[in-house]
Design a protein around this motif. Structure first.
Motif, mmCIF file in Angstrom:
data_model
loop_
_atom_site.group_PDB
_atom_site.id
_atom_site.type_symbol
_atom_site.label_atom_id
_atom_site.label_comp_id
_atom_site.label_asym_id
_atom_site.label_seq_id
_atom_site.Cartn_x
_atom_site.Cartn_y
_atom_site.Cartn_z
ATOM 1 N N ILE A 1 0.840 -1.200 0.000
ATOM 2 C CA ILE A 1 0.000 0.000 0.000
ATOM 3 C C ILE A 1 0.874 1.249 0.000
ATOM 4 C CG2 ILE A 1 -1.688 1.326 1.328
ATOM 5 C CD1 ILE A 1 -2.913 -1.063 0.045
ATOM 6 N N TYR A 2 1.897 1.238 0.854
ATOM 7 C CA TYR A 2 2.795 2.390 0.924
ATOM 8 C C TYR A 2 3.535 2.604 -0.397
ATOM 9 C CZ TYR A 2 2.056 2.100 5.993
ATOM 10 O OH TYR A 2 1.497 2.066 7.246
ATOM 11 N N VAL A 3 3.791 1.524 -1.129
ATOM 12 C CA VAL A 3 4.475 1.655 -2.418
ATOM 13 C C VAL A 3 3.665 2.542 -3.369
ATOM 14 C CG1 VAL A 3 5.116 0.410 -4.521
ATOM 15 C CG2 VAL A 3 5.820 -0.465 -2.297
ATOM 16 N N LEU A 4 2.360 2.270 -3.464
ATOM 17 C CA LEU A 4 1.526 3.051 -4.372
ATOM 18 C C LEU A 4 1.508 4.524 -3.975
ATOM 19 C CD1 LEU A 4 -1.517 0.608 -4.747
ATOM 20 C CD2 LEU A 4 0.316 1.017 -6.389
ATOM 21 N N VAL A 5 1.377 4.779 -2.681
ATOM 22 C CA VAL A 5 1.330 6.165 -2.218
ATOM 23 C C VAL A 5 2.691 6.842 -2.379
ATOM 24 C CG1 VAL A 5 0.833 7.661 -0.241
ATOM 25 C CG2 VAL A 5 -0.513 5.592 -0.610
ATOM 26 N N ALA A 6 3.757 6.135 -2.025
ATOM 27 C CA ALA A 6 5.095 6.725 -2.089
ATOM 28 C C ALA A 6 5.519 7.010 -3.525
ATOM 29 C CB ALA A 6 6.103 5.795 -1.416
ATOM 30 N N VAL A 7 5.270 6.073 -4.419
ATOM 31 C CA VAL A 7 5.646 6.279 -5.822
ATOM 32 C C VAL A 7 4.851 7.433 -6.424
ATOM 33 C CG1 VAL A 7 5.567 5.236 -8.119
ATOM 34 C CG2 VAL A 7 6.440 3.918 -6.196
ATOM 35 N N PHE B 1 -1.850 13.781 -0.526
ATOM 36 C CA PHE B 1 -1.925 12.535 -1.289
ATOM 37 C C PHE B 1 -2.648 11.454 -0.480
ATOM 38 C CE2 PHE B 1 -0.698 8.872 -3.659
ATOM 39 C CZ PHE B 1 -0.397 9.315 -4.923
ATOM 40 N N GLY B 2 -2.304 11.340 0.789
ATOM 41 C CA GLY B 2 -2.978 10.358 1.628
ATOM 42 C C GLY B 2 -4.450 10.669 1.817
ATOM 43 N N ASP B 3 -4.785 11.973 1.823
ATOM 44 C CA ASP B 3 -6.197 12.352 1.949
ATOM 45 C C ASP B 3 -7.004 11.898 0.736
ATOM 46 O OD1 ASP B 3 -5.774 13.728 4.414
ATOM 47 O OD2 ASP B 3 -4.905 15.385 3.286
ATOM 48 N N ILE B 4 -6.388 11.931 -0.434
ATOM 49 C CA ILE B 4 -7.074 11.452 -1.627
ATOM 50 C C ILE B 4 -7.371 9.961 -1.505
ATOM 51 C CG2 ILE B 4 -6.947 11.224 -4.141
ATOM 52 C CD1 ILE B 4 -7.129 14.092 -3.166
ATOM 53 N N ALA B 5 -6.417 9.204 -0.957
ATOM 54 C CA ALA B 5 -6.642 7.772 -0.734
ATOM 55 C C ALA B 5 -7.785 7.552 0.258
ATOM 56 C CB ALA B 5 -5.355 7.113 -0.226
ATOM 57 N N ALA B 6 -7.782 8.325 1.354
ATOM 58 C CA ALA B 6 -8.850 8.179 2.346
ATOM 59 C C ALA B 6 -10.199 8.587 1.764
ATOM 60 C CB ALA B 6 -8.526 9.033 3.575
ATOM 61 N N PHE B 7 -10.231 9.650 0.969
ATOM 62 C CA PHE B 7 -11.475 10.089 0.342
ATOM 63 C C PHE B 7 -12.021 9.015 -0.596
ATOM 64 C CE2 PHE B 7 -11.603 14.998 0.685
ATOM 65 C CZ PHE B 7 -11.419 14.897 2.054
ATOM 66 N N THR B 8 -11.132 8.298 -1.271
ATOM 67 C CA THR B 8 -11.581 7.224 -2.154
ATOM 68 C C THR B 8 -12.263 6.123 -1.359
ATOM 69 O OG1 THR B 8 -9.681 7.679 -3.584
ATOM 70 C CG2 THR B 8 -10.884 5.655 -3.989
ATOM 71 N N ALA B 9 -11.635 5.723 -0.255
ATOM 72 C CA ALA B 9 -12.223 4.679 0.583
ATOM 73 C C ALA B 9 -13.568 5.123 1.156
ATOM 74 C CB ALA B 9 -11.259 4.326 1.718
ATOM 75 N N LEU B 10 -13.637 6.366 1.625
ATOM 76 C CA LEU B 10 -14.881 6.873 2.201
ATOM 77 C C LEU B 10 -15.957 7.039 1.128
ATOM 78 C CD1 LEU B 10 -13.270 9.505 4.573
ATOM 79 C CD2 LEU B 10 -14.436 7.419 5.277
ATOM 80 N N GLY C 1 -6.086 6.558 -5.341
ATOM 81 C CA GLY C 1 -7.406 5.947 -5.307
ATOM 82 C C GLY C 1 -7.346 4.439 -5.188
ATOM 83 N N VAL C 2 -6.452 3.827 -5.937
ATOM 84 C CA VAL C 2 -6.305 2.369 -5.867
ATOM 85 C C VAL C 2 -5.839 1.943 -4.478
ATOM 86 C CG1 VAL C 2 -4.990 0.413 -6.758
ATOM 87 C CG2 VAL C 2 -5.922 2.102 -8.338
ATOM 88 N N SER C 3 -4.895 2.677 -3.908
ATOM 89 C CA SER C 3 -4.423 2.331 -2.561
ATOM 90 C C SER C 3 -5.546 2.471 -1.537
ATOM 91 C CB SER C 3 -3.235 3.222 -2.171
ATOM 92 O OG SER C 3 -3.629 4.576 -2.077
ATOM 93 N N GLY C 4 -6.387 3.496 -1.690
ATOM 94 C CA GLY C 4 -7.521 3.652 -0.774
ATOM 95 C C GLY C 4 -8.518 2.515 -0.880
#
Length: 347
Positions: free
Chosen positions: A19-25, A41-50, A258-261
Motif C-alpha cells: 500500500i505504501y508503495v503506491l502512495v510513495a511512488v 496525497f494520503g487524503d485522496i486515498a482516504a477520500f476514495t475509501a470513504l 485511489g487504488v491504494s484507498g
C-alpha cells in the motif's frame, strides 16, 4: 517470537508496504515533475475509501460536491489566466477539461447511484470521482505559485491538507468505515495462511508499478514527464509544457492514491483523517529512495511496512515512534552522501 509468527508478520508487513508503495511512488512522481511535496496525497486515498463506503450504503458521497466546486473555481482561474495572457481562443478547451469533464463524472455518479451498481462499478465510480480532485487543486492552488520555492510549496501543501481534513469531517462525519472485502478466498503458502485480500494488495502494487515503468519507458507522455522531472527549463525548450506534464502527473498520482484507498479500506478502518498517517509513512519510504528513485522508493516503502509490522508486535504503543524515528538516520545519511544542488527557479 517463533518462525511462524515471524512469517505472519512478514506477510502482513509486505502487504502494508505494498500500500505504501503506491502512495510513495505517486508522491515521488508529483514531486519530481512539479516540485510540490503533495501532502494531501494520503487524503485522496482516504477520500476514495470513504467515497466507496458511501456508494455501498447508497448515499451520495460529499466528494461529488467537492469536485463540482473545485471544477468551477479551476475553470474561473484558467479562463482568467488565458484572458490576461491574450490566449482567449483556448478558453473553450479549458472549459471542456476543467469544467465539463468533472461535471459529467459527478452527473454520472449521481445517475448511477439509484441503480444499485455492483462492486466493480462502484470501484470505478469512486476512482472516477476522486481522480479530478488533485489536478483541480493543482490548477487552483499550486499553478499560480509554480515558480515559488520548494519550502513555500510545502507550506501551502500542508495548509491544503488541513483544509481537506476539515472538508472530510464535514462530508463523511467522524465515524470510521470499512468497505466490503474484494475477495473472500484464502490460501496457504509454505504453511502460512494468507487471505486473498492480502495477495490482491501485493499483486495490485506489482501490476501498477510495472505499468508505471512501461508508461515512463515506452510512451511519449511518460518520457515527457521524465524530461520535466530532470530539467523543467530544458523540457520547455524542447516543446514540453511543464504545466501539462504536472496535470498528467497529478492525474496518475490520483489514480494510484485511489487504488491504494480501495485496497486498504477492507482491511483497515478508515476515518476522515486517516490519510495523513498513510501519506506520512509512505513519505518515509520515499525519503529512503531519495525522492527521485522509483525502485528505491518501492523498496523503502516495503521496508517501512515490514518494520511497522514487527514493531507493532514488539510494542504496539511505540510502533509509530519506531517508524518515524527511522527518518533521523536516513536524513543524516542522505545529507552526507547526496550532492547539494542549488534549487532551480524559472524566470
Amino acid at each position: 517470537m517463533t518462525s511462524d509468527i515471524a512469517a505472519i508478520l512478514a506477510i502482513d508487513g509486505i502487504a502494508t508496504g505494498a500500500i505504501y508503495v503506491l502512495v510513495a511512488v505517486g508522491t515521488v512522481l508529483i514531486f519530481t515533475v512539479t516540485r510540490v511535496m503533495f501532502i494531501p496525497f494520503g487524503d485522496i486515498a482516504a477520500f476514495t475509501a470513504l467515497t466507496l463506503a458511501a456508494l455501498e450504503t447508497g448515499h451520495l458521497p460529499g466528494t461529488v460536491g467537492l469536485v463540482l466546486v473545485l471544477a468551477v473555481l479551476a475553470s474561473l482561474a484558467e479562463c482568467w489566466s488565458l484572458g490576461r495572457s491574450g490566449r482567449g481562443r483556448h478558453i473553450p478547451k479549458a472549459l471542456a477539461f476543467y469544467l465539463l469533464l468533472p461535471v459529467l463524472v459527478a452527473l454520472f455518479v449521481r445517475l448511477a447511484l439509484p441503480l444499485a451498481p455492483s462492486m466493480p462499478v462502484r470501484i470505478v465510480l469512486a476512482l472516477l470521482l476522486v481522480m479530478p480532485i488533485s489536478p483541480l487543486l493543482d490548477r487552483i492552488v499550486f499553478r499560480p505559485i509554480a515558480d515559488a520555492s520548494v519550502l513555500l510549496l510545502l507550506i501551502v501543501s500542508m495548509a491544503l491538507h488541513f483544509a481537506l481534513v476539515g472538508l472530510g469531517l464535514l462530508f463523511f462525519g467522524p465515524e470510521g468505515v470499512r468497505t466490503q472485502p474484494l475477495t473472500d478466498s484464502a490460501f496457504e503458502v509454505l504453511g502460512v495462511h494468507v487471505n486473498g485480500q492480502t495477495l490482491l494488495i501485493v499483486i495490485a502494487s506489482i501490476v501498477f508499478s510495472g505499468l508505471l515503468y512501461l508508461f515512463f519507458g515506452f510512451t511519449l507522455t511518460g518520457k515527457a514527464l521524465r524530461a520535466t522531472a530532470v530539467n523543467r527549463t530544458g523540457a520547455r525548450l524542447m516543446g514540453i509544457r511543464p504545466a501539462r506534464s504536472g496535470t498528467i502527473a497529478y492525474l496518475v498520482g490520483s489514480l494510484m492514491a485511489g487504488v491504494s484507498g480501495i485496497l486498504v479500506a477492507p482491511v483497515n478502518t478508515i476515518f476522515y483523517d486517516s490519510g495523513f498517517l498513510l501519506g506520512l509513512k509512505a513519505f518515509v519510504g520515499a525519503i529512503i529512495g531519495g525522492l527521485a528513485s522509483y525502485p528505491g522508493t518501492a523498496i523503502g516503502a516495503v521496508f517501512v511496512g515490514v518494520l511497522e509490522s514487527f514493531a507493532s508486535f514488539e510494542s504496539s504503543a511505540l510502533k509509530e515512534v519506531i517508524v518515524f524515528s527511522l527518518l533521523i538516520p536516513i536524513l543524516i545519511w542522505r545529507s552526507i552522501v547526496s550532492p547539494h544542488i542549488e534549487e532551480e527557479v524559472e524566470e
